[in-house]
Design a protein around this motif. Structure first.
Motif, PDB file in Angstrom:
ATOM      1  N   PHE A  39       2.471  -7.095   8.681  1.00  8.37           N
ATOM      2  CA  PHE A  39       2.391  -5.782   8.028  1.00  8.37           C
ATOM      3  C   PHE A  39       3.584  -4.946   8.490  1.00  8.37           C
ATOM      4  N   LEU A  40       4.394  -4.481   7.542  1.00  9.77           N
ATOM      5  CA  LEU A  40       5.516  -3.603   7.853  1.00  9.77           C
ATOM      6  C   LEU A  40       5.258  -2.243   7.208  1.00  9.77           C
ATOM      7  N   TYR A  41       5.642  -1.181   7.909  1.00  9.93           N
ATOM      8  CA  TYR A  41       5.373   0.154   7.386  1.00  9.93           C
ATOM      9  C   TYR A  41       6.589   1.038   7.633  1.00  9.93           C
ATOM     10  N   ALA A  42       6.837   1.940   6.673  1.00 14.00           N
ATOM     11  CA  ALA A  42       8.002   2.830   6.764  1.00 14.00           C
ATOM     12  C   ALA A  42       7.648   4.164   6.111  1.00 14.00           C
ATOM     13  N   PRO A  43       8.111   5.289   6.692  1.00 18.00           N
ATOM     14  CA  PRO A  43       7.827   6.597   6.094  1.00 18.00           C
ATOM     15  C   PRO A  43       8.565   6.775   4.782  1.00 18.00           C
ATOM     16  N   LEU A  44       7.911   7.491   3.859  1.00 19.15           N
ATOM     17  CA  LEU A  44       8.465   7.691   2.530  1.00 19.15           C
ATOM     18  C   LEU A  44       9.215   9.002   2.386  1.00 19.15           C
ATOM     19  N   LYS A  45       9.134   9.885   3.406  1.00 17.15           N
ATOM     20  CA  LYS A  45       9.789  11.209   3.387  1.00 17.15           C
ATOM     21  C   LYS A  45       9.240  12.077   2.259  1.00 17.15           C
ATOM     22  N   ILE A  46       7.985  11.866   1.911  1.00 13.38           N
ATOM     23  CA  ILE A  46       7.272  12.717   0.958  1.00 13.38           C
ATOM     24  C   ILE A  46       5.886  12.981   1.534  1.00 13.38           C
ATOM     25  N   ASN A  47       5.593  14.220   1.874  1.00 11.12           N
ATOM     26  CA  ASN A  47       4.260  14.599   2.358  1.00 11.12           C
ATOM     27  C   ASN A  47       3.777  13.764   3.534  1.00 11.12           C
ATOM     28  N   GLY A  48       4.684  13.148   4.287  1.00 11.54           N
ATOM     29  CA  GLY A  48       4.257  12.288   5.381  1.00 11.54           C
ATOM     30  C   GLY A  48       3.684  10.967   4.910  1.00 11.54           C
ATOM     31  N   TRP A  49       3.904  10.587   3.646  1.00 11.29           N
ATOM     32  CA  TRP A  49       3.380   9.327   3.109  1.00 11.29           C
ATOM     33  C   TRP A  49       4.075   8.130   3.762  1.00 11.29           C
ATOM     34  N   TYR A  50       3.378   7.003   3.694  1.00 11.44           N
ATOM     35  CA  TYR A  50       3.914   5.738   4.199  1.00 11.44           C
ATOM     36  C   TYR A  50       3.784   4.675   3.121  1.00 11.44           C
ATOM     37  N   ILE A  51       4.697   3.720   3.171  1.00 12.03           N
ATOM     38  CA  ILE A  51       4.582   2.518   2.359  1.00 12.03           C
ATOM     39  C   ILE A  51       4.367   1.363   3.320  1.00 12.03           C
ATOM     40  N   ILE A  52       3.328   0.573   3.061  1.00  9.78           N
ATOM     41  CA  ILE A  52       2.962  -0.559   3.931  1.00  9.78           C
ATOM     42  C   ILE A  52       3.036  -1.830   3.095  1.00  9.78           C
ATOM     43  N   TYR A 102       0.849  -1.185   0.000  1.00  9.32           N
ATOM     44  CA  TYR A 102       0.000   0.000   0.000  1.00  9.32           C
ATOM     45  C   TYR A 102       0.888   1.238   0.000  1.00  9.32           C
ATOM     46  N   LEU A 103       0.508   2.259  -0.762  1.00  9.51           N
ATOM     47  CA  LEU A 103       1.085   3.598  -0.621  1.00  9.51           C
ATOM     48  C   LEU A 103      -0.027   4.473  -0.065  1.00  9.51           C
ATOM     49  N   VAL A 104       0.183   5.048   1.137  1.00  9.51           N
ATOM     50  CA  VAL A 104      -0.885   5.791   1.801  1.00  9.51           C
ATOM     51  C   VAL A 104      -0.395   7.186   2.172  1.00  9.51           C
ATOM     52  N   SER A 105      -1.339   8.124   2.276  1.00 12.90           N
ATOM     53  CA  SER A 105      -1.018   9.485   2.695  1.00 12.90           C
ATOM     54  C   SER A 105      -0.871   9.531   4.208  1.00 12.90           C
ATOM     55  N   SER A 106      -0.500  10.716   4.726  1.00 13.70           N
ATOM     56  CA  SER A 106      -0.298  10.860   6.171  1.00 13.70           C
ATOM     57  C   SER A 106      -1.587  10.629   6.950  1.00 13.70           C
TER      58      SER A 106
END
Length: 619
Positions: free
Chosen positions: A259-272, A194-198
């Motif tokens: 489920f693993l999640y990490a910040p993308l350093k773009i607009n507070g986005w996360y990749i899950i 998943y690519l999700v917003s903040s």
């Protein structure tokens, strides 16, 4: 005797049972601990791969932003309040990158794409407003629909015209291109992302390739798909609010998943990323089988133990192989992206830092870069620093240079640096964003082809076209204010060599003459063969050599060359004496261009031919 033998047999059985029980217990404990260790190692390696995956997406989007930045040059002198002028300027632009559309937007939100078409007004769009207010790149926090109702991600890059008018370049990044970034198969193809917003809004979900799932709350979506409430989602939600990476385990109709999640350093986005626990448990099945075999046969305990270690090593290598595949995908062609903060004198790197920096560290002071890594640039190529400094002063939007860099194994290889200046609101350079790419094999191949094309096959000197190109360039640029001399050489009686002694002897005479010319003149001079028995030399003098010295040096070299080229060639009883007639023109006294020098040197050569040959004449 029988009683003693019976007792010994009973004791042996008891000892064997106790030994089996002891070894079995130890092996069970060992199996449990080893299973937990393998699980922890697997999760840790998965998390590292997850971070690399996030970095690859960040780099890909960052590269697209550079494409938008390049578009600002078309509108630097535009009147953004004049829609007709914007349309004219827009149609002169070139669409770059994976954008479906690129548009210029003025302060009123009026957007015009590069085909001159007016798009829906952006005045109320948060990514447009924030780009102007914060003066930095903004991304839409949800998937937008373009004028064709196709999904896309909107990226806005703010800029100012030379009049100080503000506007943005808006790029409608293809949703298919965004999906393509997530197409690298890892973890045996069992994972999805998943690519999700903040705020937890799904921007992209790659599990079902036939569907586009976006603009849905990720926490509600996971609960609905799993058909159960998962309290662990609260931890993931809190970690995302606090911008922390992490992992949780969730139950659902498809079984337990990690489920693993990490910040993308773009607009507070996360990749899950979601990975079935069966992937991890599957890694341990072989270990369990081996442990049970050990319980049945103590004698092969050591062998089974070695097999367990072997299996563990193989599983770790498999995970590292996944990491390596992702690194290869992230660092195609050994490319290093960098960002130079002019105000803070800092340089930040991303990508394959090892091939240039020799370290995983990615942030340095500019003084450290100039000292430590600047000394690794080839001495003949260090003008690249002056060119880069000039580009910063000129606020260039397009910079490119190739130079040789010494690796940490003390071997030089060719790299290419490209980049552009980013200006602040006052029009001053605030950043320089660029990339460094390993182009060694490409440059060496081009040099080899160029060397073949520029050199005469027989003499291995420059051919006429290459000689004239180099001489003209030198006299027009770096040698324009220095002394030089054009020396024209014609072999006397060479036609007799070919006619009487044969062409093989003629070829030998040409090779001899080329070698002698190379020995007389300096390696800094241009040496060429114009065809047949004609040769030409451009002598290049340093700025410390005055005109009087030039005259003496040229006279000495010409006399030495005349004597050296005098040679008798034989074939049987036949012989031909070859000598040389030489004409010389001095720069700038006898001409301030290559063509003038050539005519005067040719006249001096003709004079020598008409007055006995085997001599030289200075114009």
């Amino acid at each position: 005797m029988r009683d003693k033998a019976l007792k010994k047999s009973i004791l042996a059985v008891v000892a064997t049972v106790v030994l089996l029980a002891l070894v079995g217990g130890l092996l069970i404990v060992f199996q449990l601990r080893m299973g937990r260790l393998l699980t922890d190692m697997t999760i840790q390696n998965i998390a590292e791969t997850q971070e690399l995956y996030a970095e690859s997406l960040h780099t890909a989007l960052h590269n697209q932003v550079q494409m938008l930045q390049a578009q600002t040059a078309y509108f630097y002198d535009a009147d953004l309040s004049n829609i007709d002028e914007i349309k004219d300027k827009a149609m002169s632009g070139i669409e770059l990158g994976d954008f479906k559309k690129i548009a210029v937007v003025n302060l009123d939100g009026v957007a015009v794409d590069l085909k001159g078409k007016t798009l829906p007004n952006m005045k109320n769009k948060s990514y447009f407003i924030n780009a102007l207010l914060e003066n930095k790149v903004q991304y839409s926090d949800q998937i937008e629909l373009d004028s064709n109702l196709e999904p896309c991600l909107v990226i806005t890059y703010p800029f100012s015209t030379f009049r100080g008018e503000k506007g943005v370049i808006a790029g409608f990044f293809s949703y298919e291109a965004l999906k393509q970034i997530f197409s690298i198969p890892i973890f045996s193809g069992l994972s999805y992302f998943y690519l999700v917003s903040s705020r937890g809004n799904i921007l992209l979900f790659n599990k079902d390739k036939s569907k586009n799932i976006y603009n849905i709350d990720v926490f509600e979506y996971i609960n609905n798909v799993s058909e159960t409430e998962n309290p662990e989602l609260a931890k993931m939600k809190m970690d995302m609010i606090k911008n922390r990476p992490g992992n949780i385990t969730l139950d659902g109709v498809e079984g337990k998943k990690l489920f693993l999640y990490a910040p993308l350093k773009i607009n507070g986005w996360y990749i899950i990323s979601a990975l079935p626990f069966s992937y991890i448990h599957g890694q341990q099945t072989r270990i369990d089988m081996l442990v049970y075999m050990l319980l049945a046969a103590v004698t092969i305990a050591l062998v089974v133990f070695i097999l367990i270690i072997t299996v563990i090593t193989k599983q770790v290598q498999a995970i590292k192989k996944d990491n390596k595949r992702l690194i290869i995908a992230t660092n195609q062609a050994q490319t290093l992206i960098f960002e130079y903060d002019v105000q803070n004198q800092k340089v930040d790197f991303s990508g394959d830092t090892h091939f240039i920096l020799g370290t995983d560290k990615n942030s340095f002071d500019i003084s450290f870069i100039r000292g430590e890594y600047g000394s690794r640039v080839h001495p003949d190529d260090r003008q690249v620093f002056a060119h880069l400094t000039q580009a910063l002063k000129n606020k260039d939007t397009s910079f490119s240079a190739e130079f040789r860099f010494k690796s940490f194994s003390d071997e030089y290889f060719w790299v290419k640096m490209t980049g552009s200046c980013i200006l602040d609101a006052d029009g001053n350079t605030k950043q320089f964003i660029g990339s460094i790419t390993n182009v060694n094999s490409q440059v060496l191949h081009e040099q080899e082809l160029r060397n073949i094309a520029d050199h005469d096959r027989l003499s291995n000197l420059l051919n006429k076209a290459a000689f004239e190109r180099n001489a003209r360039s030198y006299l027009q640029k770096e040698g324009a204010c220095l002394n030089a001399a054009l020396v024209m050489i014609d072999l006397d009686n060479f036609k007799d060599v070919n006619d009487r002694l044969g062409h093989m002897t003629g070829d030998l005479a040409i090779k001899d003459a080329a070698k002698k010319i190379s020995l007389v003149f300096s390696s800094r001079d241009y040496l060429g063969r114009f065809g047949g028995d004609e040769f030409c030399v451009l002598m290049r003098f340093a700025e410390t050599v005055d005109k009087e010295s030039v005259q003496k040096i040229v006279t000495k070299k010409a006399a030495e060359l005349t004597a050296s080229l005098r040679e008798e060639y034989r074939k049987g009883e036949l012989s031909v004496c070859v000598s040389a007639s030489i004409g010389i023109a001095l720069y700038p006294d006898n001409g301030n261009s290559y063509d003038q020098l050539f005519r005067n040197a040719d006249e001096a050569l003709y004079y020598t031919k008409q007055h006995g040959k085997n001599d030289f004449k200075i114009c």
